[in-house]
Write an enzyme that holds these catalytic residues in place. Structure first.
Site, PDB file in Angstrom:
ATOM      1  N   GLY A  10      11.867   2.531  25.524  1.00  0.00           N
ATOM      2  CA  GLY A  10      13.071   3.243  25.079  1.00  0.00           C
ATOM      3  C   GLY A  10      13.784   2.477  23.976  1.00  0.00           C
ATOM      4  O   GLY A  10      13.408   1.357  23.626  1.00  0.00           O
ATOM      5  N   GLN A  11      14.841   3.078  23.437  1.00  0.00           N
ATOM      6  CA  GLN A  11      15.554   2.468  22.308  1.00  0.00           C
ATOM      7  C   GLN A  11      16.061   1.062  22.634  1.00  0.00           C
ATOM      8  O   GLN A  11      15.763   0.096  21.935  1.00  0.00           O
ATOM      9  CB  GLN A  11      16.761   3.327  21.921  1.00  0.00           C
ATOM     10  CG  GLN A  11      16.426   4.628  21.238  1.00  0.00           C
ATOM     11  CD  GLN A  11      17.704   5.312  20.774  1.00  0.00           C
ATOM     12  OE1 GLN A  11      18.142   5.120  19.646  1.00  0.00           O
ATOM     13  NE2 GLN A  11      18.302   6.103  21.634  1.00  0.00           N
ATOM     14  N   ASP A  35       7.787   4.166  37.190  1.00  0.00           N
ATOM     15  CA  ASP A  35       8.539   5.378  36.860  1.00  0.00           C
ATOM     16  C   ASP A  35       9.786   5.408  37.749  1.00  0.00           C
ATOM     17  O   ASP A  35       9.677   5.410  38.974  1.00  0.00           O
ATOM     18  CB  ASP A  35       7.646   6.598  37.117  1.00  0.00           C
ATOM     19  CG  ASP A  35       8.305   7.906  36.709  1.00  0.00           C
ATOM     20  OD1 ASP A  35       9.550   7.949  36.617  1.00  0.00           O
ATOM     21  OD2 ASP A  35       7.571   8.891  36.502  1.00  0.00           O
ATOM     22  N   TYR A  98      22.957  -0.880  32.203  1.00  0.00           N
ATOM     23  CA  TYR A  98      23.656  -0.260  31.074  1.00  0.00           C
ATOM     24  C   TYR A  98      24.218   1.094  31.483  1.00  0.00           C
ATOM     25  O   TYR A  98      23.524   1.906  32.097  1.00  0.00           O
ATOM     26  CB  TYR A  98      22.711  -0.118  29.870  1.00  0.00           C
ATOM     27  CG  TYR A  98      22.230  -1.465  29.417  1.00  0.00           C
ATOM     28  CD1 TYR A  98      22.904  -2.186  28.440  1.00  0.00           C
ATOM     29  CD2 TYR A  98      21.130  -2.059  30.042  1.00  0.00           C
ATOM     30  CE1 TYR A  98      22.485  -3.459  28.073  1.00  0.00           C
ATOM     31  CE2 TYR A  98      20.712  -3.333  29.673  1.00  0.00           C
ATOM     32  CZ  TYR A  98      21.396  -4.024  28.697  1.00  0.00           C
ATOM     33  OH  TYR A  98      20.986  -5.288  28.355  1.00  0.00           O
ATOM     34  N   THR A 100      27.626   4.093  30.274  1.00  0.00           N
ATOM     35  CA  THR A 100      27.970   4.966  29.162  1.00  0.00           C
ATOM     36  C   THR A 100      29.466   5.253  29.053  1.00  0.00           C
ATOM     37  O   THR A 100      30.197   5.207  30.052  1.00  0.00           O
ATOM     38  CB  THR A 100      27.213   6.310  29.325  1.00  0.00           C
ATOM     39  OG1 THR A 100      27.635   7.243  28.327  1.00  0.00           O
ATOM     40  CG2 THR A 100      27.491   6.935  30.687  1.00  0.00           C
ATOM     41  N   TYR A 124      25.450  14.157  33.525  1.00  0.00           N
ATOM     42  CA  TYR A 124      24.974  12.859  33.046  1.00  0.00           C
ATOM     43  C   TYR A 124      25.997  11.767  33.348  1.00  0.00           C
ATOM     44  O   TYR A 124      25.669  10.716  33.914  1.00  0.00           O
ATOM     45  CB  TYR A 124      24.691  12.939  31.540  1.00  0.00           C
ATOM     46  CG  TYR A 124      24.479  11.598  30.884  1.00  0.00           C
ATOM     47  CD1 TYR A 124      23.342  10.845  31.150  1.00  0.00           C
ATOM     48  CD2 TYR A 124      25.433  11.072  30.008  1.00  0.00           C
ATOM     49  CE1 TYR A 124      23.154   9.601  30.557  1.00  0.00           C
ATOM     50  CE2 TYR A 124      25.249   9.833  29.413  1.00  0.00           C
ATOM     51  CZ  TYR A 124      24.113   9.104  29.693  1.00  0.00           C
ATOM     52  OH  TYR A 124      23.931   7.879  29.114  1.00  0.00           O
ATOM     53  N   LYS A 128      25.583   8.521  35.926  1.00  0.00           N
ATOM     54  CA  LYS A 128      25.699   7.133  35.461  1.00  0.00           C
ATOM     55  C   LYS A 128      26.806   6.398  36.226  1.00  0.00           C
ATOM     56  O   LYS A 128      26.660   5.218  36.558  1.00  0.00           O
ATOM     57  CB  LYS A 128      25.973   7.099  33.953  1.00  0.00           C
ATOM     58  CG  LYS A 128      24.795   7.540  33.088  1.00  0.00           C
ATOM     59  CD  LYS A 128      23.573   6.652  33.236  1.00  0.00           C
ATOM     60  CE  LYS A 128      23.772   5.295  32.591  1.00  0.00           C
ATOM     61  NZ  LYS A 128      22.566   4.430  32.734  1.00  0.00           N
TER      62      LYS A 128
END
Length: 289
Positions: A10-11, A35, A98, A100, A124, A128
């Site tokens: 991922g980024q 996963d 991490y 958000t 979302y 989180k």
């Protein structure tokens, strides 16, 4: 120390794999081997690796799709971190996770601090926040780093979408009434490595975590709108034919998930404790160079 890194393709995970090199033995299984939607597999990997630190940038980040797949979003963003924290507690391991800006409702007119009440307005954000709460409840050494508007030169993100659309359209109609701080994934990774190096250099790591652990905001300095971000991207790209950017309202571009109108994060706690963060314009320029 063994560091188990999730989401290494991922980024943020891709940049972390580079940034934390030399700080420990990095174990970064691919999605086929680990996963996050398969909790049994995740548990088995953690027990086999026996890490001293779990670094978890992996997440379900498709904000609109999460409205249609709330169970999957909750599994990956809340249940998986909860399991990681449970296993970390058994191993005496620490965790860096991490989160958000979308844990906030966007109603505040000044930047959000870590102590402000949360109130996510989409699936979302709720998933989180549940992940954050599960890690905190586990009672382990941890850092939760909340960031915002993440972009980079690989994967799927707003920067790459704008560069693609700029080649296809004479006009880009972009939302101008949502405000936040675009944050380069490399800024997130390099700042994490800096903090981790500080932790590892301490003669009493557990004491370091108890004094410095907790929630921090980690986003670039300053703020803009999505339309302002777009203008800066195009200015940096210096395309031969520059499309026109028209700022529109959120109401003119309805999406399945509601977005906070202002999710600017105050990063004062992190900058005072660890290091400064670049202005979003400077980081964007570096990223695109």
């Amino acid at each position: 120390m063994k560091i188990l890194l999730t989401g290494s393709t991922g980024q943020v995970g891709y940049e972390l794999a580079r940034s934390v090199q030399g700080l420990g033995e990095i174990v970064a299984p691919g999605r086929a081997q680990m996963d996050l939607s398969n909790l049994d597999q995740l548990r088995d990997v953690i027990r086999a690796v026996k890490p001293g630190l779990i670094v978890n940038p992996a997440a379900y980040t498709a904000v609109d799709q999460a409205e249609r797949e709330p169970e999957l979003a909750m599994l990956i963003n809340a249940r998986a971190p909860e399991l990681m924290a449970e296993e970390a507690r058994k191993l005496g391991a620490a965790m860096i996770h991490y989160s958000t800006d979308y844990v906030f409702d966007g109603e505040k007119t000044s930047p959000y601090t870590e102590d402000d009440p949360t109130g996510p307005i989409n699936v979302y954000g709720r998933s989180k926040l549940a992940g954050e709460q599960a890690i905190q409840a586990a009672g382990i050494d941890h850092l939760i780093l909340r960031t915002s508007w993440v972009y980079g030169m690989r994967g799927k993100n707003f920067l790459l979408t704008v560069l693609r659309l700029a080649q296809e359209r004479p006009e880009l109609r972009i939302v101008g009434d949502q405000h936040g701080a675009p944050t380069w994934c490399r800024t997130i990774a390099d700042t994490t490595a800096h903090i981790l190096a500080r932790a590892l250099a301490d003669s009493d790591p557990h004491s370091w975590w108890s004094h410095h652990g907790g929630v921090y905001h980690l986003s670039a300095g300053g703020s803009t709108s999505w339309a302002g971000f777009t203008q800066q991207i195009l200015q940096n790209a210096q395309l031969p034919a520059m499309p026109r950017v028209t700022a529109i309202t959120t109401a003119e571009y309805p999406l399945p998930a509601k977005r906070p109108s202002s999710s600017i994060l105050s990063c004062e706690r992190l900058t005072q404790a660890f290091c400064g963060l670049p202005a979003w314009q400077d980081a964007l320029k570096l990223c695109m160079t």
